[in-house]
Structures are given as structure tokens and as C-alpha cells.
Write a protein that holds these residues in place. Structure first.
Motif, short mmCIF file in Angstrom:
data_model
loop_
_atom_site.label_atom_id
_atom_site.label_comp_id
_atom_site.label_asym_id
_atom_site.label_seq_id
_atom_site.Cartn_x
_atom_site.Cartn_y
_atom_site.Cartn_z
N GLY A 152 8.66 -6.78 -2.92
CA GLY A 152 8.15 -6.06 -4.09
C GLY A 152 9.28 -5.73 -5.05
N GLY A 153 9.02 -4.74 -5.90
CA GLY A 153 10.03 -4.33 -6.87
C GLY A 153 10.00 -5.15 -8.15
N HIS A 154 9.03 -6.08 -8.24
CA HIS A 154 8.88 -6.89 -9.46
C HIS A 154 8.02 -6.10 -10.44
CE1 HIS A 154 10.03 -10.02 -6.59
NE2 HIS A 154 9.05 -9.59 -5.83
N LEU A 189 4.28 -12.60 -3.04
CA LEU A 189 4.91 -11.42 -3.62
C LEU A 189 4.11 -10.22 -3.11
CD1 LEU A 189 5.19 -12.45 -7.40
CD2 LEU A 189 6.97 -12.66 -5.66
N GLU A 190 4.78 -9.09 -2.94
CA GLU A 190 4.04 -7.91 -2.49
C GLU A 190 4.44 -6.70 -3.31
OE1 GLU A 190 4.93 -7.91 1.74
OE2 GLU A 190 6.90 -7.04 1.38
N PRO A 191 4.10 -6.70 -4.59
CA PRO A 191 4.42 -5.55 -5.43
C PRO A 191 3.52 -4.36 -5.10
CG PRO A 191 3.04 -7.06 -6.66
CD PRO A 191 3.33 -7.72 -5.33
N GLN A 201 0.81 -1.23 0.00
CA GLN A 201 0.00 0.00 0.00
C GLN A 201 0.83 1.26 0.00
OE1 GLN A 201 -3.94 -0.62 2.43
NE2 GLN A 201 -2.28 -1.71 3.46
N LYS A 202 2.11 1.17 0.35
CA LYS A 202 2.89 2.41 0.36
C LYS A 202 3.02 3.00 -1.04
CE LYS A 202 7.76 1.37 -0.39
NZ LYS A 202 8.22 -0.01 -0.25
N ALA A 203 2.85 2.17 -2.08
CA ALA A 203 2.92 2.66 -3.45
C ALA A 203 1.58 3.19 -3.93
CB ALA A 203 3.38 1.55 -4.39
N ILE A 222 1.19 5.71 -8.88
CA ILE A 222 2.03 5.14 -7.83
C ILE A 222 2.94 6.18 -7.18
CG2 ILE A 222 2.04 2.76 -8.64
CD1 ILE A 222 4.63 3.43 -10.15
N TYR A 223 3.12 6.03 -5.87
CA TYR A 223 4.00 6.92 -5.10
C TYR A 223 3.66 8.40 -5.35
CZ TYR A 223 6.59 2.64 -4.16
OH TYR A 223 6.93 1.37 -3.75
N THR A 224 2.39 8.70 -5.53
CA THR A 224 1.98 10.10 -5.77
C THR A 224 0.87 10.48 -4.79
OG1 THR A 224 0.49 9.24 -7.47
CG2 THR A 224 2.57 10.18 -8.22
C1 LIG Z 1 8.47 -0.79 -1.13
C2 LIG Z 1 8.18 -2.15 -0.71
C3 LIG Z 1 7.35 -2.97 -1.49
C4 LIG Z 1 6.76 -2.52 -2.81
O1 LIG Z 1 7.74 -2.16 -3.72
P1 LIG Z 1 7.38 -1.79 -5.25
O2 LIG Z 1 8.69 -1.37 -5.79
O3 LIG Z 1 6.39 -0.68 -5.23
O4 LIG Z 1 6.85 -3.02 -5.88
C5 LIG Z 1 7.08 -4.23 -1.00
N1 LIG Z 1 7.59 -4.66 0.17
C6 LIG Z 1 8.39 -3.90 0.94
C7 LIG Z 1 8.92 -4.44 2.22
C8 LIG Z 1 8.71 -2.62 0.53
O5 LIG Z 1 9.51 -1.87 1.29
#
Ligand SMILES: *Cc1c(COP(=O)(O)O)cnc(C)c1O
Length: 396
Positions: free
Chosen positions: A223-225, A254-256, A54-56, A353-355
Motif C-alpha cells: 500500500g501507500g500508493h 496493490l493493497e492500498p 482494511q487496517k485503514a 481513514i485510520y479513524t
Molecule cells: C498499512 C499497509 C497497507 C495500506 O497502506 P496505506 O498507506 O493505507 O495505503 C497495505 N499493506 C500493508 C502490508 C500495510 O502494512
């Protein structure tokens, strides 16, 4: 470029965009839906579970849509955990925080079902209690495998990083009693990366933590995928997920964040003025990089802009900047087919995202209203902001 703006093209052609008060964000429901379908297909091919970080992106009006495709939400702390629980009810709520605090922990447990700790100290401090409350317990590991250099602030594997337990610290601090509490391991090391980098990272995880991984119920690959990007190698991702499940007997998560809402938003803005300095023409917009698209400065990057080129392919060149007093409130340099003039409407892409969840009121800047773009044709206002949103954060 065209792909990024495909979802808003009919709306722009209809001319209705000129009725919107700018700046504003438009969240593209159809694009979120198609991203959701891609993620759902990964879930069905691999039996993994996918959570929205959710931070994104935490525009919860869209959670009822997303919950058709994904397994739940991931939170960075108390408020996001609560939002996930309230707005995606019945789905999983995972939380990772670099350090939990005593005065929030009980409330956090009312929302989250999976709690991931960042250190063995924190696991020892809270793990047994959380376990007694029926929570699934995880520890973030640090495989010390950096796979990208472009965005150093997004490299949790850099030397000196505070994120995740390295193997040498694990060996020094882990005891049998603490280990017994663990249900899962978590790593998050990627940022806008393809599955080849996940493969490299997962090999490092297997080498460094394979002996403990075999005792776990689940493994969260963070995340980051960049899964929903058009050139992402989904097949390779699915192979890795299937391999991990089969070899280690774990439920894979996965938690994108980014991939869920990639290219699913636009920031609509107007030109307020054009100025010139030493031959550089500068358009001052009613939206600010610093306030409304903070990652442009923080990451940094230059966002896509409809009808403009970040290179030199078009004849008219402008630097685009915000109305604040910050010299560096610059979005980027672009070229256009024609001269810009005061009142022109510009549309930035990939602005979901991130906005909306990261913007701010620096300089007393108003926050942009948020609209739902339905069927690519109708903009329905979800929320709006005014002076009160600026003032209430600052005093009595
Ligand atoms: C930032 C973050 C994510 C999400 O990353 P995205 O690059 O937006 O996919 C997932 N898990 C953790 C722990 C994070 O810090």
C-alpha cells in the motif's frame, strides 16, 4: 481544500448538520464511489488486482459498493481476514501479519486464500501446512530502499526494521525446500507516496530479488500508493504495473488503504468552550485528537478543516483541542474569518481513514456515531456507541 469538502457542501447548506449529535463521522458514499472508479480504471488498464487494506478503512457497510471496483481485501490478522471474508464474500482475502500464532492459524486459513509471511522462520513453520490446505503462499521482502523521511514510523525499510526479509537474510536462511513453497513475493514500503517512489522502489526490488522474482506467480506491491489524490501520476503507475507483469510474468497486486477512502469522510464536531493562555485562544471541541483522530498525534499531521486555514491567511486564530486531560490533545492551529463561539459546528475533512477503525475510549470518551452520507444530501446512521462500549472492554 474545496475539493476535500465538495461532497458535503449540499448537506451543510441544507442545515441538516445541526441535527446531528456530535462528534460523529460521516462517510461519503459518492466519494468512495469515485475513488473506486479510479482504482477500477487502473485495474482495467493494467490487469493488476487491487485489494482494500482494511487496517485503514473497514466500514463494511460500504464493502458492497467497493466490491464493484476492487478484487478483495487485505487483512493484518485474524479479525480483519474474517471481516473481509464475511463482508466481501466471494472476493479474495489476503493476509499479512508480522508473526502468526499457532492457536489462530487454522481459523485464519478458513478465511484467507493468500497468506504472506514476514520471515523465513514463519514460512518454514506454517508454509507447508497452508499450502496443503490450498493456500497461495507469499513472503514479504525488504528491498532496503527508503523513499520518504517525513514519517519515520512508516518506513519499513529503515535500518533495524522488523518488516520483510532482506536479501542478506534470504541468502543466509533460504533453502530449496522452503523456496518451493512460494507462489509470490510482497513488499510494502510506501506511505502517501506518488508513483515515482514506487518506480525507485521497484528498481531496487528488481536489482535485489530479480533472480527469484522470475519464479513467482504473483507480486504484491503493498500500500501507500496515493492513487486517488488529484495530483497522483496514475500513468506512471500503470507503466510500472504493465512492465512488472510483462517482464516478470507475475500477477501484480496493490493493497492500498488510504487511497480507497481518501477524502471520503468527515468528522463533525462542536465547540464546547473557548479559553485563553498567554495570548493564545484555544477552542475546546467535543472531539479529541487522541481518541477520535489518533493519527493527528501519531503521524503527526494537521487535518483539513472546512472554512479554516492552517496558515495565517485569515484574521482570527485558534488552537483546537479535545476535551480530554491530555495536554497534547491538540488538533492544530487554524485561522478563521470570524470569531469562534460555543456551539459552533466544525467539519474536519479526510476523516474516513485510520479513524473509525483506530479510535479509542481513553478518558472514557464516547466513540463518535457513524453515518453514511448518501448522494451528498442524506445522513443515515449506521452505528452508534455508548457507555457499554467503554465498559465492556474493561472488565466482567
Ligand atoms: C498499512 C499497509 C497497507 C495500506 O497502506 P496505506 O498507506 O493505507 O495505503 C497495505 N499493506 C500493508 C502490508 C500495510 O502494512
Amino acid at each position: 481544500m474545496d475539493e476535500i469538502f465538495a461532497g458535503i457542501s449540499s448537506f451543510l447548506e441544507s442545515g441538516k448538520v445541526s441535527e446531528l449529535k456530535t462528534p460523529c463521522y460521516l462517510i461519503d458514499e459518492k466519494k468512495l464511489d469515485s475513488n473506486g472508479k479510479i482504482l477500477a480504471s487502473v485495474i482495467s488498464h493494467t490487469d493488476c488486482r487491487i485489494l482494500l487494506a482494511q487496517k485503514a478503512f473497514s466500514n463494511y457497510d460500504f464493502y458492497p459498493l467497493l466490491e464493484n471496483y476492487i478484487s478483495g481485501t487485505e487483512a493484518s490478522g485474524l479479525f480483519e481476514a474474517r471481516l473481509g471474508k464475511e463482508e466481501m464474500p466471494g472476493k479474495e482475502v489476503h493476509v499479512f501479519c508480522a508473526a502468526y500464532r499457532d492457536d489462530e492459524f487454522d481459523e485464519l486459513l478458513t478465511y484467507a486464500d493468500h497468506i504472506v509471511f514476514n520471515s523465513i522462520n514463519q514460512l518454514a513453520r506454517y508454509g507447508k501446512y497452508a499450502k496443503q490446505k490450498g493456500k497461495s503462499i507469499g513472503l514479504r521482502i525488504n528491498p532496503e530502499c527508503s523513499t520518504q523521511q517525513e514519517h519515520a514510523i512508516y518506513d519499513p525499510c529503515a535500518k533495524g526494521s522488523r518488516l520483510g526479509v532482506t536479501r542478506s537474510v534470504w541468502d543466509k536462511e533460504m533453502t530449496d525446500d522452503i523456496f518451493e513453497l512460494l507462489d509470490g513475493l510482497h513488499f510494502h514500503t510506501l506511505c502517501e507516496q506518488d508513483s515515482d517512489d514506487l518506480e525507485t522502489t521497484f528498481k531496487a526490488v528488481e536489482e535485489k530479488f530479480g533472480d527469484v522474482l522470475q519464479w513467482m506467480k504473483w507480486l504484491n506491491m503493498g500500500g501507500g500508493h496515493h492513487i486517488t489524490k488529484s495530483d497522483y501520476d496514475v500513468e506512471r503507475l500503470e507503466k510500472i504495473l504493465i512492465h512488472a507483469k510483462k517482464k516478470w510474468g507475475v500477477q501484480v497486486y496493490l493493497e492500498p488503504g488510504e487511497a480507497v477512502a481518501l477524502n471520503a469522510g468527515y468528522l463533525v464536531t462542536r465547540v464546547l468552550d473557548i479559553v485563553e493562555n498567554n495570548g493564545v485562544k484555544i477552542a475546546i471541541l467535543d472531539s479529541s485528537a487522541a481518541c477520535h483522530m489518533p493519527d493527528v498525534i501519531e503521524m503527526p499531521y494537521t487535518p483539513p478543516l472546512l472554512g479554516a486555514d492552517k496558515g495565517d491567511s485569515k484574521p482570527y486564530r485558534y488552537r483546537l483541542g479535545g476535551p480530554t486531560c491530555l495536554s497534547g490533545d491538540v488538533i492544530g492551529d487554524y485561522t478563521f474569518d470570524r470569531e469562534l463561539k460555543t456551539g459552533d459546528v466544525l467539519v474536519f475533512g479526510d476523516m474516513a481513514i485510520y479513524t473509525t477503525c483506530k479510535n479509542n475510549t481513553f478518558n472514557g470518551m464516547p466513540l463518535p456515531d457513524i453515518y453514511r452520507l448518501k448522494d451528498g444530501t442524506v445522513a443515515e446512521r449506521l452505528t452508534g456507541f455508548g457507555y457499554g462500549d467503554f465498559k465492556h472492554r474493561l472488565g466482567s
